[in-house]
Design an enzyme around this catalytic site. Structure first.
Site, PDB file in Angstrom:
ATOM      1  N   GLU A   1       0.802  -1.217   0.000  1.00 49.34           N
ATOM      2  CA  GLU A   1       0.000   0.000   0.000  1.00 49.34           C
ATOM      3  C   GLU A   1       0.839   1.274   0.000  1.00 49.34           C
ATOM      4  OE1 GLU A   1      -2.582   0.391   3.407  1.00 49.34           O
ATOM      5  OE2 GLU A   1      -3.778   1.881   2.365  1.00 49.34           O
TER       6      GLU A   1
ATOM      7  N   ASP B   1      13.228  -0.478   5.756  1.00 49.72           N
ATOM      8  CA  ASP B   1      12.044  -1.197   5.290  1.00 49.72           C
ATOM      9  C   ASP B   1      11.591  -2.141   6.405  1.00 49.72           C
ATOM     10  OD1 ASP B   1      10.261  -2.789   3.781  1.00 49.72           O
ATOM     11  OD2 ASP B   1      11.469  -2.552   1.974  1.00 49.72           O
TER      12      ASP B   1
ATOM     13  N   ARG C   1       8.715  -4.182   5.834  1.00 45.29           N
ATOM     14  CA  ARG C   1       7.629  -4.958   5.237  1.00 45.29           C
ATOM     15  C   ARG C   1       7.776  -6.450   5.461  1.00 45.29           C
ATOM     16  NH1 ARG C   1       7.530  -2.918  -0.723  1.00 45.29           N
ATOM     17  NH2 ARG C   1       9.648  -2.356  -0.167  1.00 45.29           N
TER      18      ARG C   1
END
Ligand SMILES: Nc1nc2c(ncn2[C@@H]2O[C@H](COP(=O)(O)OP(=O)(O)OP(=O)(O)O)[C@@H](O)[C@H]2O)c(=O)[nH]1
Ligand SMILES: [Zn+2]
Length: 425
Positions: free
Chosen positions: A248, A337, A339
């Site tokens: 997203e 990051d 994720r």
């Protein structure tokens, strides 16, 4: 609004209290091929003795549910009426569902609980779907533009004359089997549990007090899957699969912000998926298409952090430049990051996927996670240069230098420093 909710208990009951036991809680044998042997996921907040998980349903929306109960607009313990809610398309069971190491963050039976756990539901167990499958038409200006330029043609099946694409879509809520999640991240289960407990401010004491409960419904966003063509074909490696896994980016995906390539890459992938699913007679590949969209805003750092980074990038000495792209993120967030693509392939295994013929992504993290989980990847499809917004050059060049897939050259330090973004205006 009804404010007199009588059923709220006066005493807080902690499921972490060891004396309470799990009488009535069905056992879970994660990865068992037979759903009854695997056992239903019971996350009821009312009937504590039947619970066999930590946390509750609906991911982050569980907090809104609590708010609705507190405000008196939702009856505590409201049971979902599942009449006519069954999936529009049957997905699985696939052999991957019976491998406890292939899927650790989704309940593979989550879409069919009303059928496979009907007896439990009849006995009064509050068992809720964690997956829902429906159909839709999606209408995007970029797809109508692709038709206007003759790149796509309506076929009346995948793509309609009015520019709408026909999809099957699946909403996915996370269901974590903690031993499997720990294994993915190469940490001990105890370490994972303690860190989850501490870093959520002690929100789930059972993480550390109830090691017998192995399933956690985390308060995080899930995923949405969009399938173009026949969902059953996803599990057939002989059918050409075009796929993108996308994280997203609300600013770009929805609002068209031009600092990154997220929406253009997503809409390009949708175009590729439509063409991939259309028949050869209509100029397509006669296959199937898939977009898996994960709620991991701003590389899972969240939008506040992301916007702070934008300011830091654009205000730094020398202005926004590709050589400092990841450094600025790390300075603000402590990490580039969060994720963790390690859990991402679960959804692909849930769909029975064994081969992705065309992966619409340049990310080496995604590629490594997918192939590392045993799914074969054929071609990697990069974003066409013409679709990269001017201010997103900084991002794309920094990513290529960091290892993202390219069929061109990898920029050196001097070239990176020369790639500049816009100022803060
Ligand atoms: N923190 C932070 N996140 C960003 C920035 N730019 C984009 N993002 C986020 O990065 C993620 C991009 O994910 P994807 O669109 O799936 O792309 P990708 O993983 O970079 O790889 P591709 O598949 O090659 O596009 C999204 O979660 C964005 O919100 C940025 O400058 N800072
Ligand atoms: Zn973005």
């Amino acid at each position: 609004m009804a404010r007199d909710v009588p059923s709220t208990p006066n005493h807080i009951r902690l499921t972490s209290h060891p004396g309470q036991g799990t009488t009535g809680a069905p056992a879970i044998q994660w990865g068992a091929a037979d759903p009854l042997l695997r056992g239903p996921i019971v996350g009821s907040t009312v009937n504590r003795s039947q619970r066999n998980v930590i946390g509750t349903h609906s991911g982050s929306y569980g907090v809104y549910r609590a708010l609705a109960v507190a405000a008196g607009s939702l009856e505590r313990g409201h049971r979902t009426d599942l009449t006519n809610t069954s999936p529009t398309d049957v997905i699985g069971p696939h052999p991957q569902w019976a491998d406890p190491h292939k899927i650790v963050s989704i309940d593979p039976w989550g879409a069919m609980v009303a059928r496979v756990y009907a007896d439990y539901i009849e006995q009064g167990y509050d068992i809720r779907p964690t997956l829902a499958v429906t159909r839709a038409h999606i209408d995007l200006p970029e797809i109508r533009q692709a038709m206007a330029f003759g790149r796509l043609k309506a076929d009346g099946e995948v793509l309609l004359e009015n520019g709408s694409a026909v999809v099957t879509k699946v909403a996915v809520e996370p269901v974590w089997w903690l031993p499997g999640v720990a294994e993915r991240f190469k940490v001990s289960e105890g370490e994972l549990r303690r860190t989850l407990f501490e870093e959520t401010g002690g929100m789930y004491p059972e993480l550390v007090t109830r090691s017998d409960i192995e399933v956690f419904l985390p308060p995080i966003g899930g995923q949405t899957i969009y399938i173009f063509g026949n969902p059953q074909d996803l599990a057939n490696p002989a059918v050409t699969l075009t796929a993108r896994v996308h994280d997203e980016c609300n600013g770009s995906d929805v609002f068209g912000s031009d600092i990154c390539t997220c929406r253009p890459y997503l809409t390009h992938a949708i175009e590729e998926c439509i063409a991939g699913a259309q028949s050869v007679a209509h100029g397509g590949r006669g296959g199937v298409g898939l977009i898996a969209y994960s709620r991991k805003e701003g590389r899972a750092l969240g939008e506040v952090t992301k916007f702070l980074v934008y300011n830091a990038r654009k205000r730094q000495v020398g202005g926004d430049s590709a050589d400092k792209y990841f450094l600025r993120t790390e300075c603000v967030a402590g990490v580039q990051d969060m994720r963790f693509q390690e859990l991402m392939p679960d959804v692909l295994h849930w769909l029975g996927i064994r081969k992705i013929h065309r992966l619409v992504s340049m990310s080496n993290d995604k590629y490594d996670a997918i192939t590392g989980s045993g799914i074969e990847v054929g071609e990697r499809v990069k974003i066409p240069d013409s679709l990269v917004p001017a201010d997103a050059r900084v991002e794309i060049e920094a990513k290529i230098a960091a290892g993202y897939f390219t069929d061109g050259s990898v920029p050196d330090e001097a070239q990176l420093a020369a790639v500049k973004g816009r100022g803060l205006s």
